[in-house]
Enzyme design. Sequence first.
Site, PDB file in Angstrom:
ATOM      1  N   CYS A  68      -2.716   5.127   0.591  1.00 42.99           N
ATOM      2  CA  CYS A  68      -3.218   5.295   1.939  1.00 42.99           C
ATOM      3  C   CYS A  68      -3.519   6.571   2.376  1.00 42.99           C
ATOM      4  O   CYS A  68      -2.514   7.340   2.782  1.00 42.99           O
ATOM      5  CB  CYS A  68      -2.750   4.811   3.349  1.00 42.99           C
ATOM      6  SG  CYS A  68      -4.053   4.398   5.298  1.00 42.99           S
ATOM      7  N   ASN A 126       0.616  -1.355  -0.379  1.00 40.76           N
ATOM      8  CA  ASN A 126       0.040  -0.430  -0.034  1.00 40.76           C
ATOM      9  C   ASN A 126       0.891   1.358   0.169  1.00 40.76           C
ATOM     10  O   ASN A 126       1.470   1.302   0.953  1.00 40.76           O
ATOM     11  CB  ASN A 126      -1.165   0.123   1.173  1.00 40.76           C
ATOM     12  CG  ASN A 126      -2.111   1.387   1.784  1.00 40.76           C
ATOM     13  OD1 ASN A 126      -1.504   2.020   0.689  1.00 40.76           O
ATOM     14  ND2 ASN A 126      -2.635   1.292   2.591  1.00 40.76           N
ATOM     15  N   THR A 182     -16.180  -2.108  -0.350  1.00 40.78           N
ATOM     16  CA  THR A 182     -17.405  -1.592   0.847  1.00 40.78           C
ATOM     17  C   THR A 182     -18.104  -2.148   0.123  1.00 40.78           C
ATOM     18  O   THR A 182     -19.422  -2.130   1.304  1.00 40.78           O
ATOM     19  CB  THR A 182     -17.220  -0.271   0.043  1.00 40.78           C
ATOM     20  OG1 THR A 182     -16.369   0.699  -0.281  1.00 40.78           O
ATOM     21  CG2 THR A 182     -19.103   0.722   0.576  1.00 40.78           C
ATOM     22  N   ASN A 231      -6.758   2.675  -4.904  1.00 36.22           N
ATOM     23  CA  ASN A 231      -6.750   2.911  -3.115  1.00 36.22           C
ATOM     24  C   ASN A 231      -8.176   3.900  -3.760  1.00 36.22           C
ATOM     25  O   ASN A 231      -8.418   4.685  -4.949  1.00 36.22           O
ATOM     26  CB  ASN A 231      -6.055   3.511  -2.637  1.00 36.22           C
ATOM     27  CG  ASN A 231      -6.124   3.735  -1.493  1.00 36.22           C
ATOM     28  OD1 ASN A 231      -7.374   3.086  -0.585  1.00 36.22           O
ATOM     29  ND2 ASN A 231      -5.061   2.507  -0.883  1.00 36.22           N
TER      30      ASN A 231
END
Length: 308
Positions: free
Chosen positions: A131, A128, A267, A193
């Site tokens: 973020c 990642n 989500t 992201n």
Amino acid sequence: MEPKIQSRIGSLELNNPLLTASGTYGNGREYSNYIDLHCWGGLVTKGLTLESRSGNSGIRIVETAAGILNSIGLQNPGIEYFIKEELPFLEKLKIPVIVNIAGRRIRDYEELARRLDPFSTVSALEVNVSCPNVREGGLAFGTNPGLVYEITARLREITTKPLIIKLTPNVADVGEIAIQAEKAGADAVSLINTLMGMEIDVERQKPMLGNIVGGLSGPAVKPVALRMIYQVYRQIKIPIIGMGGITKGEDAVAFLLAGARAIALGTVNFVNPKAPLEIKNYLLDYMRRHNFSSLEEMVGLAHRERED
Ligand SMILES: Cc1cc2nc3c(=O)[nH]c(=O)nc-3n(C[C@H](O)[C@H](O)[C@H](O)COP(=O)(O)O)c2cc1C
């Protein structure tokens, strides 16, 4: 014959193209009472850092018109706890486990890769560099092509596990960043992201999120994600894992046609934990209807010359 929905990301073999999106599924255990985790092609864990983090304070999730804003701030128990308490659960799963890592400095990422390397349960690393919710959450790396090259090249020296670099949409030219990841030896890129956003409480006349800004995810971001995947597909040869606002079968198919070889659901898991089952059924049905015998035949098909 049943269409083949197996997919491959570098040396990683997936029974189907559906992955969990990091940070929306804990480390899987939290969902295991609701669904058989083996319906997934692979499980991507919550972002892991060297030290434990309690995340941001104040309100951390706000619902928006077509998605959510979150500013969790990489809350996680740290690598020691992960190895001792989470890996034994993940070891029992018969699907690939992809561990998502994040850090403040390049040497944090190196240390994480080094410590995870001996564990065969860790099938791949998702890095990642994107973020938006912590000051040192990697976004400073992810928006800088040179740093994405450096971090990928350093990790490439440390591990032979497949390396997936997770890209941020919060840049002017996502293609340039993907190219640097590929050049430095990444096996795949994942995108997108969350998109930076904010919401204001008009009665209190203050930002809603404790962290003021957060990352937007869910259906609102789908067209942005799709455009970025379509664009990046033309610029690199390594596989793309696509995500951003997928809620139903049609979305998943659109991501494959744009060029994603695997797709992650984020989500939607908060709203419909059965989404992977529904999407898998839709995909099989779609492939039968359109006479596709393997996923490979579909990936990137939207790039054909327009006939109309
Ligand atoms: C609550 C929440 C936490 C997240 N945490 C992480 C994380 O720890 N590491 C990471 O790489 N992405 C994280 N993400 C981003 C998702 O993995 C995904 O890229 C993004 O949400 C877009 O997909 P979606 O619209 O299907 O949710 C998080 C997203 C949400 C909503």
